[in-house]
Design an enzyme around this catalytic site. Structure first.
Site, PDB file in Angstrom:
ATOM      1  N   HIS A  86     -21.764  15.536  -4.881  1.00  0.00           N
ATOM      2  CA  HIS A  86     -20.683  16.230  -5.150  1.00  0.00           C
ATOM      3  C   HIS A  86     -20.235  17.012  -3.640  1.00  0.00           C
ATOM      4  O   HIS A  86     -19.340  16.974  -3.212  1.00  0.00           O
ATOM      5  CB  HIS A  86     -20.717  17.258  -6.190  1.00  0.00           C
ATOM      6  N   ASP A  89     -23.405  28.070  -8.352  1.00  0.00           N
ATOM      7  CA  ASP A  89     -22.080  27.863  -7.758  1.00  0.00           C
ATOM      8  C   ASP A  89     -21.844  29.021  -6.899  1.00  0.00           C
ATOM      9  O   ASP A  89     -22.412  29.851  -6.953  1.00  0.00           O
ATOM     10  CB  ASP A  89     -21.067  27.432  -8.658  1.00  0.00           C
TER      11      ASP A  89
HETATM   12  C1  HEM Z   1     -19.633  22.895  -4.469  1.00  0.00           C
HETATM   13  C2  HEM Z   1     -19.804  22.474  -9.068  1.00  0.00           C
HETATM   14  C3  HEM Z   1     -15.159  21.157  -9.088  1.00  0.00           C
HETATM   15  C4  HEM Z   1     -15.102  21.298  -4.367  1.00  0.00           C
HETATM   16  C5  HEM Z   1     -19.918  22.893  -5.579  1.00  0.00           C
HETATM   17  C6  HEM Z   1     -21.454  23.351  -6.115  1.00  0.00           C
HETATM   18  C7  HEM Z   1     -21.174  23.268  -7.533  1.00  0.00           C
HETATM   19  C8  HEM Z   1     -20.096  22.942  -7.913  1.00  0.00           C
HETATM   20  C9  HEM Z   1     -22.509  23.464  -8.404  1.00  0.00           C
HETATM   21  C10 HEM Z   1     -22.390  23.871  -5.306  1.00  0.00           C
HETATM   22  C11 HEM Z   1     -22.538  25.230  -4.839  1.00  0.00           C
HETATM   23  C12 HEM Z   1     -21.894  25.479  -3.420  1.00  0.00           C
HETATM   24  O1  HEM Z   1     -21.937  24.864  -2.514  1.00  0.00           O
HETATM   25  O2  HEM Z   1     -21.289  26.503  -3.273  1.00  0.00           O
HETATM   26  C13 HEM Z   1     -18.399  22.051  -9.513  1.00  0.00           C
HETATM   27  C14 HEM Z   1     -18.111  21.776 -10.838  1.00  0.00           C
HETATM   28  C15 HEM Z   1     -16.938  21.266 -10.942  1.00  0.00           C
HETATM   29  C16 HEM Z   1     -16.435  21.463  -9.712  1.00  0.00           C
HETATM   30  C17 HEM Z   1     -19.180  21.854 -12.115  1.00  0.00           C
HETATM   31  C18 HEM Z   1     -15.894  21.142 -12.307  1.00  0.00           C
HETATM   32  C19 HEM Z   1     -16.416  21.455 -13.512  1.00  0.00           C
HETATM   33  C20 HEM Z   1     -14.685  20.929  -8.015  1.00  0.00           C
HETATM   34  C21 HEM Z   1     -13.412  20.443  -7.600  1.00  0.00           C
HETATM   35  C22 HEM Z   1     -13.426  20.563  -6.116  1.00  0.00           C
HETATM   36  C23 HEM Z   1     -14.626  21.023  -5.875  1.00  0.00           C
HETATM   37  C24 HEM Z   1     -12.253  20.121  -8.461  1.00  0.00           C
HETATM   38  C25 HEM Z   1     -12.332  20.407  -5.311  1.00  0.00           C
HETATM   39  C26 HEM Z   1     -11.367  19.247  -5.386  1.00  0.00           C
HETATM   40  C27 HEM Z   1     -16.288  21.802  -3.940  1.00  0.00           C
HETATM   41  C28 HEM Z   1     -16.594  22.181  -2.772  1.00  0.00           C
HETATM   42  C29 HEM Z   1     -17.768  22.488  -2.475  1.00  0.00           C
HETATM   43  C30 HEM Z   1     -18.255  22.525  -4.076  1.00  0.00           C
HETATM   44  C31 HEM Z   1     -15.583  21.970  -1.373  1.00  0.00           C
HETATM   45  C32 HEM Z   1     -18.557  23.154  -1.473  1.00  0.00           C
HETATM   46  C33 HEM Z   1     -19.168  21.793  -0.692  1.00  0.00           C
HETATM   47  C34 HEM Z   1     -20.240  22.597   0.713  1.00  0.00           C
HETATM   48  O3  HEM Z   1     -19.552  23.110   1.201  1.00  0.00           O
HETATM   49  O4  HEM Z   1     -21.174  22.100   0.920  1.00  0.00           O
HETATM   50  N1  HEM Z   1     -19.346  22.527  -6.764  1.00  0.00           N
HETATM   51  N2  HEM Z   1     -17.560  21.781  -8.795  1.00  0.00           N
HETATM   52  N3  HEM Z   1     -15.351  21.312  -6.785  1.00  0.00           N
HETATM   53  N4  HEM Z   1     -17.284  22.045  -4.616  1.00  0.00           N
HETATM   54 FE1  HEM Z   1     -17.345  21.806  -6.893  1.00  0.00          FE
END
Ligand code: HEM
Length: 471
Positions: A328, A194
Site C-alpha cells: 500500500h 497511520d
Molecule cells: C499510508 C492505511 C486508504 C493513500 C498508509 C499507512 C497506513 C494506511 C497504515 C501507513 C502509515 C503512513 O505512512 O502514514 C490505509 C487504510 C485505508 C487507506 C486502512 C483504507 C481503509 C488510503 C487511500 C489512499 C491512501 C484511499 C489514497 C487513494 C496513502 C498514502 C500513504 C498511505 C499516500 C503514505 C505513503 C507514503 O508516503 O509512504 N495508509 N490507507 N490510503 N496511504 Fe493509506
C-alpha cells in the site's frame, strides 16, 4: 511568476497542519435557504479554526506534555467545505478548474473502481443513500473529548440552523470518528499505525523529518506556487478535500493473513509478516524498506528515521526483497520507483495530505470467532490537494488500481493490496508477497476496503468565506 507564500491565518487548519484530535465528527448538509444560509455563514466564519490556531494548539499540547502534564488539553477545531452542487446552490458560478470536483464523486465512482449496478446505461455505486444524492457541504468538528465535540456541535448549529426543516440548511448525515483505544491509538482498524508519512509543505512545515519530502505550496493550496491551473482569484489558499467513507472487513482480513501466512515462521509470525508485506510497514509503523525481516518498534517510534527511505536500497531496487511493489505505501507514494526512471519522473504533483480518522467499534469476540464482520467499521478518509484529478483520483485510479504500476518492474506488481479495486473484486493478485517466491502471484480473494460513499469538496480560505460565501 513567483507567488508569495500563504498566510496561515487565511488557511483552514485541517488542510496544512491538521487538527489535534481524539474525536471527530463530520456533518453533511444541504442548503435550503441561500440568503439566510449566507448570513449565518458570515457569523460562523470567526469560529472557523485557522492553520495559525491549530499550530498554536499543537504547540500548547507539546509544552503541556514537556512540563509533565498527562491530562488532555481542551482543544477543538471547526472547518467547512462545499461540493460543486453546494457552490451551484449558493450561486457561485466560477469554474474552479478541477474536472473531478466539478463532476462530483458520485459520477467518478465507477472510474475509482467502486462497485455498483448499471441500468439504462447509468452506473449507480453501492453507496449509502445520502451519498447517492447531492450533499452541499461538510462541517468537520474535532476535539479532545465528547464534551468538547458536543459543545462545538451545539454552538455551530446555533449559528447556522441545521434544522430538520425550515432552517437555512439541514443535516443529511452525521459521521463520528474516534482515535482507537489503548495501545491502538493512532492505528487504523487493521492494526497498522497511520498518519506517519505526509508531505511537508514549503514555508509551512519548515523542519521536515528526514525523508519527508517538501512540496511547493501550490500542490496543496490553490493559486500558490506549483498549482498547475489558473483559478478564480477568490480560490487562493483553498484546497480540494476528497472525502471517502471506507468500510474495512477486519476479521476477514485477519483470517486471510492466517490462512496465507508466509512459510518458515510460526503461523502468527507468518501472518504478521504477510500483513506487513501488504502494507509496506509493520503494524508498529516500521517501514519494510528499513526493517525487511522483522519489526523494529524503536525505529517505528523515531520520526528521524521512520520515513527516511526511498526503495533505492543498495541491493537491486528492482527486486521485492524488502518490500513488494504493490504494498500500500509503495503504490501510493512510490518514491524512487518513479524518480529512478530514465528520464526521472517526479511524484510531487501526486502528493496528498491525509487526515483520516477511524470509525466504528473494536472487534467483538463473536466477530473474531466467526471471522465475519458484524458491525460496520473503517476509515473516514480525507485528503487535501490543489487538484483532485492529479491527487486522490490519480493515486486511486492510476496507481492503486493499476496492476502494472510501478512501471518497468521484472514482475507485474498487481493491485494495491489494501485499497486497489478491480472490476471483479475476487480477481485481485499481488506478486512479491513472499520474499522467497517473488514471481508467484498471491490471489487476494476479496476487497477488504469497501467504499460506501464520499464526495469532493472545496475548503475555501477565510477571506473567500467572508467575501464570496458569507454575506
Ligand atoms: C499510508 C492505511 C486508504 C493513500 C498508509 C499507512 C497506513 C494506511 C497504515 C501507513 C502509515 C503512513 O505512512 O502514514 C490505509 C487504510 C485505508 C487507506 C486502512 C483504507 C481503509 C488510503 C487511500 C489512499 C491512501 C484511499 C489514497 C487513494 C496513502 C498514502 C500513504 C498511505 C499516500 C503514505 C505513503 C507514503 O508516503 O509512504 N495508509 N490507507 N490510503 N496511504 Fe493509506
Amino acid at each position: 511568476t513567483v507567488v508569495p507564500p500563504a498566510d496561515p491565518k487565511n488557511v483552514q487548519g485541517d488542510i496544512t497542519i491538521g487538527f489535534a484530535k481524539r474525536l471527530e465528527t463530520a456533518i453533511f448538509f444541504i442548503v435550503d435557504d441561500v440568503d439566510s444560509f449566507r448570513k449565518q455563514l458570515a457569523l460562523l466564519v470567526p469560529k472557523i479554526t485557522t492553520a495559525d490556531q491549530v499550530a498554536n494548539d499543537k504547540d500548547s499540547i507539546k509544552k503541556h506534555k514537556q512540563s509533565g502534564g498527562t491530562d488532555l488539553l481542551k482543544i477543538s477545531g471547526l472547518n467547512i467545505a462545499f461540493s460543486q452542487s453546494g457552490l451551484t446552490k449558493l450561486g457561485i458560478t466560477d469554474d474552479l478548474g478541477d474536472a473531478a470536483f466539478k463532476e462530483g464523486q458520485f459520477t467518478d465512482a465507477q472510474n475509482l473502481g467502486d462497485k455498483g449496478s448499471t441500468s439504462g446505461g447509468v452506473f449507480t455505486p453501492d453507496w449509502i443513500p445520502t451519498f447517492r444524492s447531492a450533499v452541499h457541504g461538510i462541517i468537520i468538528i474535532a476535539g479532545d473529548s465528547q464534551t468538547t465535540i458536543d459543545e462545538r456541535v451545539a454552538e455551530t448549529t446555533q449559528i447556522i440552523h441545521l434544522a430538520p426543516k425550515n432552517g437555512s440548511c439541514h443535516q443529511v448525515l452525521r459521521l463520528d470518528g474516534a482515535v482507537r483505544p489503548g495501545d491502538q491509538k493512532g492505528h487504523e482498524h487493521f492494526g497498522f499505525l497511520d498518519g506517519i508519512s505526509n508531505p511537508a509543505i514549503e514555508k509551512i512545515d519548515v523542519n521536515p523529518f528526514p525523508g519527508q519530502e517538501t512540496v511547493r505550496q501550490g500542490i496543496i493550496l490553490l493559486g500558490r506556487n506549483g498549482d498547475p491551473t489558473t483559478r478564480p482569484a477568490w480560490a487562493l489558499d483553498g484546497s480540494f478535500l476528497a472525502f471517502r467513507y471506507l468500510f474495512q472487513l477486519v476479521p476477514e482480513f485477519n483470517d486471510f493473513l492466517l490462512h496465507n501466512a508466509i512459510p518458515g515462521l510460526t503461523p502468527e509470525e507468518g501472518a504478521e509478516f504477510l500483513g506487513a508485506r501488504l502494507f509496506g510497514r509493520w503494524k508498529s509503523g516500521a517501514p519494510l524498506d528499513l526493517a525487511p525481516l522483522k519489526d523494529d518498534p524503536v525505529l517505528a517510534a523515531d520520526p528521524q528515521r521512520n520515513n527516511n527511505f526511498r526503495y533505492n536500497f543498495p541491493e537491486d531496487p528492482q527486486t521485492q526483497d524488502r518490500c513488494p511493489f504493490a504494498a500500500h505505501v509503495r503504490k501510493t507514494n512510490p518514491r524512487f520507483d518513479l524518480e529512478g526512471l530514465n528520464p526521472p519522473a517526479s511524484t510531487e504533483a501526486r502528493r496528498i495530505v491525509r487526515r483520516g480518522i477511524p470509525f466504528g467499534p473494536e472487534l467483538s469476540a463473536q466477530e473474531q470467532q466467526q471471522n465475519t464482520t458484524l458491525q460496520g467499521r473503517g476509515l473516514l478518509f480525507r485528503c487535501y490537494q490543489s487538484d483532485i484529478t492529479n491527487g486522490f483520483q490519480f493515486v486511486q485510479h492510476s496507481w492503486a488500481n493499476n496492476t502494472a504500476f510501478p512501471p518497468q518492474k521484472p514482475e507485474t506488481p498487481g493491485f494495491d493490496a489494501i485499497i486497489g479495486q478491480a472490476a471483479d473484486p475476487t480477481s485481485r493478485t499481488i506478486t512479491g508477497a513472499d520474499p522467497k517466491a517473488q514471481t508467484t502471484a498471491l490471489p487476494l480473494p476479496i476487497e477488504w476496503v469497501v467504499p460506501k460513499g464520499g464526495e469532493y469538496f472545496f475548503s475555501p480560505s477565510i477571506p473567500a468565506l467572508k467575501s464570496t460565501f458569507g454575506k
